[in-house]
Design a protein around this motif. Structure first.
Motif, PDB file in Angstrom:
ATOM      1  N   PRO A 161       3.524  33.832  -4.099  1.00  0.00           N
ATOM      2  CA  PRO A 161       3.992  34.726  -4.530  1.00  0.00           C
ATOM      3  C   PRO A 161       5.319  35.545  -3.870  1.00  0.00           C
ATOM      4  N   LYS A 162       5.530  35.276  -2.627  1.00  0.00           N
ATOM      5  CA  LYS A 162       6.556  35.792  -1.851  1.00  0.00           C
ATOM      6  C   LYS A 162       7.804  34.870  -2.353  1.00  0.00           C
ATOM      7  N   ALA A 163       7.637  33.686  -2.568  1.00  0.00           N
ATOM      8  CA  ALA A 163       8.886  32.681  -3.010  1.00  0.00           C
ATOM      9  C   ALA A 163       9.249  33.149  -4.508  1.00  0.00           C
ATOM     10  N   LEU A 164       8.385  33.482  -5.217  1.00  0.00           N
ATOM     11  CA  LEU A 164       8.480  33.600  -6.612  1.00  0.00           C
ATOM     12  C   LEU A 164       9.172  34.928  -6.862  1.00  0.00           C
ATOM     13  N   LYS A 165       9.029  36.064  -5.885  1.00  0.00           N
ATOM     14  CA  LYS A 165       9.713  37.268  -5.864  1.00  0.00           C
ATOM     15  C   LYS A 165      11.068  36.919  -5.639  1.00  0.00           C
ATOM     16  N   LYS A 166      11.360  36.165  -4.469  1.00  0.00           N
ATOM     17  CA  LYS A 166      12.697  36.055  -3.845  1.00  0.00           C
ATOM     18  C   LYS A 166      13.391  35.308  -5.246  1.00  0.00           C
ATOM     19  N   ASN A 167      12.872  34.359  -5.803  1.00  0.00           N
ATOM     20  CA  ASN A 167      13.651  33.553  -6.754  1.00  0.00           C
ATOM     21  C   ASN A 167      13.999  34.664  -7.902  1.00  0.00           C
ATOM     22  N   ARG A 168      12.996  35.469  -8.211  1.00  0.00           N
ATOM     23  CA  ARG A 168      13.261  36.461  -9.232  1.00  0.00           C
ATOM     24  C   ARG A 168      14.439  37.152  -9.118  1.00  0.00           C
ATOM     25  N   LYS A 169      14.595  37.943  -7.780  1.00  0.00           N
ATOM     26  CA  LYS A 169      15.654  38.707  -7.513  1.00  0.00           C
ATOM     27  C   LYS A 169      16.978  37.668  -7.675  1.00  0.00           C
TER      28      LYS A 169
END
Length: 261
Positions: free
Chosen positions: A19-27
């Motif tokens: 989830p953390k990596a996904l959040k960063k990629n989304r940003k």
């Protein structure tokens, strides 16, 4: 007391999944989208404002790229490189001997009253300089144009360019064209600042057409107790001692021996 051992901290590992990596990629994606939106909203903010400036930047980047493509030259200089031959050239009564004396004093802190033949001095850890004064006859001009690494071309500002200067430049062009630096003397003969700056500008552009655009031209404004001003001589000396020389194809293909005395 025993020294406390320094605790090694674990290096930060960036998350590649979860989830953390996904959040960063989304940003990251959102940031890129926002930039695109801005381009759509206000296209004039992202256009070229000045075509001249754009062309300049383009040419500059191309120049930098071209410099990287230069074939590296094989450095054939020995461990103890030969001294750099500096020829001081100019018509009579333009101040050649005075300039050599001032430069020698700048490097060695010693006064040389009379100069017979070439003078070799140490200017840095791995650099020696040989100053040779060029006489005003065609034979010595031809001889020195063959061996010169750097030519200090003295120009009388109150008179302008003389025949000898053009003759020597022609001889240099035939013999592989060494580095040439102009030195304007007798600037103290001008009383009006406006005429002085006009003369400087005119002579500079004339010098550039003869040598190349942007060739270095030094100004020696006036004499103090029979010598040029120390700051100006120091600038010239500093310029000489850090100058880089490319091996001249003409000199490498024509071997020669320079006999000092």
């Amino acid at each position: 007391m025993e020294k406390m051992e320094k605790k090694e901290h674990k290096r930060h590992q960036r998350k590649h999944s979860g989830p953390k990596a996904l959040k960063k990629n989304r940003k990251k994606d959102q940031g890129a989208e926002q930039e695109q939106d801005a381009r759509k909203r206000n296209p004039r903010a992202f256009t070229v404002h000045s075509a001249v400036r754009m062309a300049k930047t383009f040419h500059r980047t191309q120049d930098i790229k071209m410099k990287k493509h230069h074939i590296p030259l094989v450095d054939r200089t020995p461990l103890e490189p030969p001294p750099i031959v500096i020829v001081v050239m100019g018509p009579p009564k333009v101040g050649k001997s005075t300039l050599i004396r001032c430069l020698i004093r700048n490097y060695t802190r010693q006064k040389l009253t009379e100069i017979f033949g070439p003078v070799t001095i140490v200017s840095g850890k791995k650099r020696r300089l040989t100053f040779i004064e060029c006489n005003n006859d065609i034979n010595s001009m031809i001889d020195l144009a063959k061996v010169a690494d750097l030519v200090l071309m003295l120009i009388d500002a109150s008179f302008g360019f003389e025949m000898e200067t053009f003759e020597f430049l022609n001889i240099c062009q035939v013999h592989g064209f060494p580095r040439i630096m102009g030195v304007l003397t007798h600037l103290d003969s001008f009383k009006n600042n406006k005429t002085l700056s006009k003369t400087k500008k005119r002579l500079k552009h004339r010098f550039w057409t003869e040598v190349y655009q942007g060739a270095k031209l030094f100004y020696l404004s006036g004499m103090v107790y029979g010598e040029y001003q120390s700051q100006e001589v120091k600038n010239l000396g500093r310029f000489i001692s850090v100058m880089k020389f490319r091996p001249l194809t003409w000199q490498t293909s024509h071997s020669y021996v320079l006999v000092d005395r």
